[in-house]
Scaffold this motif. Structure first.
Motif, PDB file in Angstrom:
ATOM      1  N   TYR A 447       0.591  36.642 -19.053  1.00 19.45           N
ATOM      2  CA  TYR A 447      -0.213  35.428 -19.200  1.00 19.45           C
ATOM      3  C   TYR A 447      -1.384  35.664 -20.154  1.00 19.45           C
ATOM      4  O   TYR A 447      -1.670  34.844 -21.031  1.00 19.45           O
ATOM      5  N   LEU A 448      -2.055  36.787 -20.005  1.00 20.07           N
ATOM      6  CA  LEU A 448      -3.172  37.114 -20.908  1.00 20.07           C
ATOM      7  C   LEU A 448      -2.681  37.205 -22.352  1.00 20.07           C
ATOM      8  O   LEU A 448      -3.349  36.738 -23.283  1.00 20.07           O
TER       9      LEU A 448
ATOM     10  N   LYS B 112      -8.743  36.354 -14.178  1.00 19.00           N
ATOM     11  CA  LYS B 112      -7.800  36.410 -15.288  1.00 19.00           C
ATOM     12  C   LYS B 112      -6.609  35.484 -15.121  1.00 19.00           C
ATOM     13  O   LYS B 112      -5.948  35.142 -16.099  1.00 19.00           O
ATOM     14  N   ALA B 113      -6.317  35.067 -13.879  1.00 18.44           N
ATOM     15  CA  ALA B 113      -5.113  34.279 -13.639  1.00 18.44           C
ATOM     16  C   ALA B 113      -5.300  32.851 -14.129  1.00 18.44           C
ATOM     17  O   ALA B 113      -6.414  32.408 -14.399  1.00 18.44           O
ATOM     18  N   ARG B 114      -4.191  32.132 -14.229  1.00 17.10           N
ATOM     19  CA  ARG B 114      -4.297  30.726 -14.624  1.00 17.10           C
ATOM     20  C   ARG B 114      -4.963  29.941 -13.507  1.00 17.10           C
ATOM     21  O   ARG B 114      -4.985  30.363 -12.352  1.00 17.10           O
ATOM     22  N   ASP B 115      -5.488  28.740 -13.877  1.00 14.76           N
ATOM     23  CA  ASP B 115      -6.375  28.033 -12.963  1.00 14.76           C
ATOM     24  C   ASP B 115      -5.766  27.734 -11.597  1.00 14.76           C
ATOM     25  O   ASP B 115      -6.404  27.908 -10.577  1.00 14.76           O
ATOM     26  N   HIS B 116      -4.496  27.302 -11.574  1.00 16.65           N
ATOM     27  CA  HIS B 116      -3.984  26.902 -10.257  1.00 16.65           C
ATOM     28  C   HIS B 116      -3.671  28.105  -9.379  1.00 16.65           C
ATOM     29  O   HIS B 116      -3.403  27.950  -8.196  1.00 16.65           O
ATOM     30  N   LYS B 118      -5.966  30.466  -9.202  1.00 18.08           N
ATOM     31  CA  LYS B 118      -7.284  30.970  -8.860  1.00 18.08           C
ATOM     32  C   LYS B 118      -7.618  30.689  -7.390  1.00 18.08           C
ATOM     33  O   LYS B 118      -8.229  31.512  -6.719  1.00 18.08           O
ATOM     34  N   ARG B 119      -7.163  29.510  -6.897  1.00 17.16           N
ATOM     35  CA  ARG B 119      -7.452  29.167  -5.491  1.00 17.16           C
ATOM     36  C   ARG B 119      -6.842  30.186  -4.545  1.00 17.16           C
ATOM     37  O   ARG B 119      -7.464  30.597  -3.567  1.00 17.16           O
ATOM     38  N   LEU B 120      -5.604  30.582  -4.868  1.00 20.10           N
ATOM     39  CA  LEU B 120      -4.924  31.578  -4.019  1.00 20.10           C
ATOM     40  C   LEU B 120      -5.717  32.891  -3.998  1.00 20.10           C
ATOM     41  O   LEU B 120      -5.964  33.462  -2.933  1.00 20.10           O
ATOM     42  N   TRP B 121      -6.150  33.334  -5.184  1.00 17.36           N
ATOM     43  CA  TRP B 121      -6.891  34.600  -5.239  1.00 17.36           C
ATOM     44  C   TRP B 121      -8.238  34.482  -4.541  1.00 17.36           C
ATOM     45  O   TRP B 121      -8.705  35.431  -3.925  1.00 17.36           O
ATOM     46  N   ASN B 122      -8.872  33.294  -4.636  1.00 21.30           N
ATOM     47  CA  ASN B 122     -10.123  33.077  -3.906  1.00 21.30           C
ATOM     48  C   ASN B 122      -9.915  33.262  -2.409  1.00 21.30           C
ATOM     49  O   ASN B 122     -10.707  33.894  -1.725  1.00 21.30           O
ATOM     50  N   ARG B 123      -8.813  32.677  -1.915  1.00 20.73           N
ATOM     51  CA  ARG B 123      -8.534  32.797  -0.474  1.00 20.73           C
ATOM     52  C   ARG B 123      -8.286  34.241  -0.089  1.00 20.73           C
ATOM     53  O   ARG B 123      -8.740  34.715   0.953  1.00 20.73           O
ATOM     54  N   LEU B 124      -7.540  34.940  -0.949  1.00 21.35           N
ATOM     55  CA  LEU B 124      -7.253  36.335  -0.643  1.00 21.35           C
ATOM     56  C   LEU B 124      -8.521  37.180  -0.696  1.00 21.35           C
ATOM     57  O   LEU B 124      -8.675  38.132   0.056  1.00 21.35           O
TER      58      LEU B 124
END
Lengths: 478, 337
Positions: A447-448, B112-116, B118-124
């Protein structure tokens, strides 16, 4: 039976954790130095392409570093949770080595990585460069201490056993044990090759999806150059390491070669299925005398076979043959593929430049020379270093079995008496997490790369203003 | 409490126990605040979350390294104790490791991840921080209970798990008060007020339970004249709590004056509580079973590490201070350039 299950499960769990862990140090050790190279080139030339390359790879570095840290912490706890016997027996040796790793390497990396990642506009240039250097130096020191300990487990010396516990007698001998220089050089080269092919592969991918930016050219050339220059050195070093192993751990070499009987003029088994029941290789394809020639540099040299490592009472004192035999072949095969591909790429880039002499002044190699099949071959090879590194570690670590510390203690002596179902449960969870993280890691790198390539497309017009070299490279005649 | 400095077999284990104790304390304060920030994560808006990440971004790696040093010292200086403690705490250690893995990688991935995603990583990130804090609290409880595994000790460990997680949120809030301003700072003040009870109950529970675990501990704390010498510990802690409580009702002060005070006071409070515990356990490394002298490695090996540590630890302290100085002041969103 119960302890056997726990032993096997604990071994699988440790193998899973250490396999997952080693992927990331393998990248960060050399990537730190590659970033330092980019940073120095930027300071020397003031050319933005080097800083763009730095910014791209520093993100990959940060991600790999975090993965390495968290999986490394897991390992340091597992010594206690699963293998208490290890430290109880050889703690007096392993302890100081591990302590020096934490003291000299871990903190250096962990503190300066903050400045390296987020400090570019906050600190003076020299400090940012110094931070990059110290992080690279720290990862290398970390690798050094770990390799020292691991090598000592293969070729232990400089200690005495008192009441079943090892006591150090000569630290110099412990640190510079016979296999350490070979293993350290072999691992450092493995790391640089992994990063060379990673950088080349990801840059080839960016090129193929339309990114013609100057940093992609610089990165692609850097990656291919690292690969092409170091793979012959690595093959030579691997040979030396093999000779060292033959001297100190002949059973491992016999398993690598699939050699059952001690013989003169031993053949090289190209392919075969080692059968431990029948104690022979099925469907073997062999080249007569070649194994003897490689390992003794004499066509009629004598090699010790596996059958010499079976005790009178039938106890097997050599490692399981098939996994060692196969992982050795996977490692060598990957190395050969690296050699062929990197040299093919260099040849095409050099020929292109030779054909257009004068136009691409000042450049030895032209990325345009790479045909599409070569670029596409570079993409899957981006992670080939991982395959070779893992296969190499499986060869040497499984090859040491049944010993944990060669000749001193067996793996079975170290295992914790934890109920098998508990080990099983945690193992399954670890595996699930690791699989998901690996998937996410590769996904984020791709992706990057896509994002960077898109960003470059948008700025495509700026590029032509920013340097004389690439005006020539972009000339319409090509 | 002081060892015989003429005899290496006597002072080396003591020195290593002190060093290990110090790194655990530093870890609890430093990783405590960044774990706490992670636990507070769901209470903030997305823009605030980026700032919260910015306030711990340059530090968390180094903070976690103190845990590696602490467990490393346990491993190298007291190998037998390392085995006993970690085998007994097999499952909570596992939960903590999973938590540390999740939050460490989520930290990097969310940027670094795509926006959608990001929510998952925030939760983790939140889940990992909470798991880590709970697991550490649970281990603390079991350790205080002498690593006994009964229903009662599990119940106590569950209590300490909750209190430690709330305690980490408290020191996390104190950190945010210092590193942020405006709406997020006001929120942090409120979070600090609301999580102070975790600290009070946590320290209270441990203080009440400790003397009841064994007669040795009872005598150590409550016999005369020890009780007089030890009186400053609870008195100082009580004063600190009162002071924090008053401060948090009035903050933020005009012109953002003394925004570092709650964090400093929280650190002092953690240190006092920790000193009390260290006093209880000394000279045991595995409570009531193994002393630091019985568990220690060979003096020759310890001496080699000690020499290295004397050179390196001041350097580590030096460059840690450098990093905190470079990234001082209010946090902004992190950028790689």
């Amino acid at each position: 039976m119960d302890t056997l299950d726990t032993l096997l499960l604990s071994r699988i769990q440790f193998a899973a954790n250490i396999s997952f862990h080693i992927l990331f140090p393998t990248i960060t050790i050399a990537l730190g130095w590659v970033l330092f190279f980019f940073r120095v080139r930027f300071a020397q030339t003031g050319d933005d392409k080097w800083m763009a390359a730095y910014r791209f790879w520093v993100k990959v570095f940060a991600l790999s570093f975090a993965m390495g840290v968290v999986s490394g912490i897991t390992m340091s706890f597992q010594f206690g949770t699963n293998w208490p016997g290890f430290m109880e027996t050889v703690g007096n040796i392993a302890g100081p080595l591990l302590a020096y790793e934490v003291l000299t390497a871990f903190f250096l990396e962990a503190v300066f990585i903050g400045i390296m990642l987020f400090g570019f506009s906050r600190v003076p240039g020299w400090l940012h460069m110094l931070a990059t250097f110290l992080v690279a130096f720290g990862t290398t020191m970390s690798a050094f201490w770990i390799i020292v300990l691991n090598s000592w487990m293969h070729t232990p010396q400089g200690f005495e056993m008192i009441d079943g516990q090892a006591f150090a007698t000569d630290w110099w001998a412990i640190i510079f044990n016979p296999s350490m220089p070979y293993r350290f050089a072999h691992m450092m080269l493995a790391s640089f090759l992994t990063v060379g092919f990673l950088v080349a592969g990801i840059s080839a991918f960016r090129w193929l999806i339309g990114d013609r930016s100057r940093e992609v050219r610089a990165m692609l050339k850097t990656g291919v150059a690292i690969g092409a220059l170091l793979i012959p050195v690595q093959i030579f070093m691997g040979d030396l390491h093999g000779l060292n192993t033959k001297e100190y751990q002949p059973a491992k070499v016999a398993a690598m070669e699939g050699l059952w009987e001690t013989q003169e003029g031993a053949p090289l088994v190209l392919f075969g299925i080692p059968d431990e029941e029948a104690r022979e290789n099925r469907m073997a394809i062999e080249i007569p005398g070649l194994a003897s020639f490689i390992l003794t540099h004499d066509w009629n040299g004598e090699l010790t076979g596996l059958n010499d490592f079976v005790a009178e009472d039938g106890t097997v004192l050599h490692p399981p043959v098939a996994p060692v035999f196969w992982s050795f072949r996977v490692m060598v095969g990957t190395g050969v593929a690296m050699l062929l591909l990197s040299w093919t790429a260099v040849w095409f880039m050099w020929r292109r430049r030779a054909l257009h002499q004068g136009r691409i002044a000042g450049h030895w190699f032209a990325v345009e020379g790479l045909p599409k099949p070569v670029l596409w071959a570079l993409v899957p090879m981006a992670f080939s270093g991982w395959v070779a590194t893992l296969a190499g570690w499986y060869t040497t670590e499984i090859g040491r079995q049944p010993w944990l510390v060669q000749g001193v203690m067996t793996t079975e002596m170290a295992v914790a008496d934890v109920p098998a179902p508990m080990v099983m449960g945690t193992l399954v969870t670890y595996l699930a997490i690791y699989a998901a993280l690996l998937f996410a890691y590769v996904g984020v790198i791709v992706y990057l790369a896509r994002k960077a390539a898109r960003g470059q497309d948008g700025r495509a017009n700026d590029m032509t203003h920013s340097g004389k070299a690439q005006v020539a490279v972009l000339s319409p005649a090509e | 409490m002081l060892p015989d400095f003429a005899n290496p077999a006597d002072w080396l284990p003591w020195a290593f126990a002190s060093l290990m104790g110090l790194s655990i304390l530093i870890y609890v304060v430093l990783d405590g605040f960044d774990l706490g920030v992670g636990i507070l994560f769901p209470l903030a808006t997305p823009a605030e979350q980026d700032r919260m990440i910015g306030s711990i971004g340059p530090f968390w790696d180094a903070n976690e390294t103190w845990l590696v040093l602490a467990v490393g010292l346990l491993l190298v200086a007291f190998p037998q104790a390392h085995g006993m403690i970690l085998t007994a705490l097999y499952l909570p250690v596992f939960v903590m490791l999973v938590g540390l893995i999740l939050r460490g990688v989520a930290f990097e991935f969310r940027a670094k991840a795509r926006d959608h995603h990001k929510r998952l990583w925030n939760r983790l990130f939140f889940a990992g921080s909470l798991m880590t804090a709970l697991a550490q609290g649970f281990m603390l409880g079991l350790y205080i209970m002498g690593l006994e595994q009964t229903l009662a000790t599990y119940a106590f460990a569950t209590l300490t798990a909750v209190f430690l997680a709330v305690g980490y949120s408290f020191i996390g809030s104190a950190w945010l008060i210092h590193k942020t301003d405006d709406a997020l700072q006001r929120k942090a003040v409120r979070w600090g007020r609301e999580s102070l009870w975790g600290v009070i109950l946590g320290i209270g529970a441990v203080s009440v339970a400790t003397p009841l675990v064994s007669t040795r501990l009872f005598d150590k704390w409550l016999s005369f004249p020890e009780v007089l010498y030890l009186a400053p510990l609870p008195i100082l802690s009580g004063l600190l709590i009162l002071w924090l409580w008053r401060m948090l009702r009035q903050m933020p002060y005009a012109g953002d004056a003394r925004s570092w005070l709650p964090f400093a006071a929280a650190t002092a409070l953690f240190a006092l509580a920790y000193l009390g515990m260290a006093y209880s356990f000394y000279p045991y490394v595995v409570p009531e079973r193994l002393t630091i002298y019985e568990a220690a490695s060979a003096p020759e090996s310890l001496l080699i590490i000690f020499v290295g540590a004397c050179v390196v630890v001041p350097v580590i302290a030096g460059y840690s201070v450098l990093a905190y100085t470079l990234f001082r002041g209010k946090a902004t969103e992190l950028r790689y350039d």
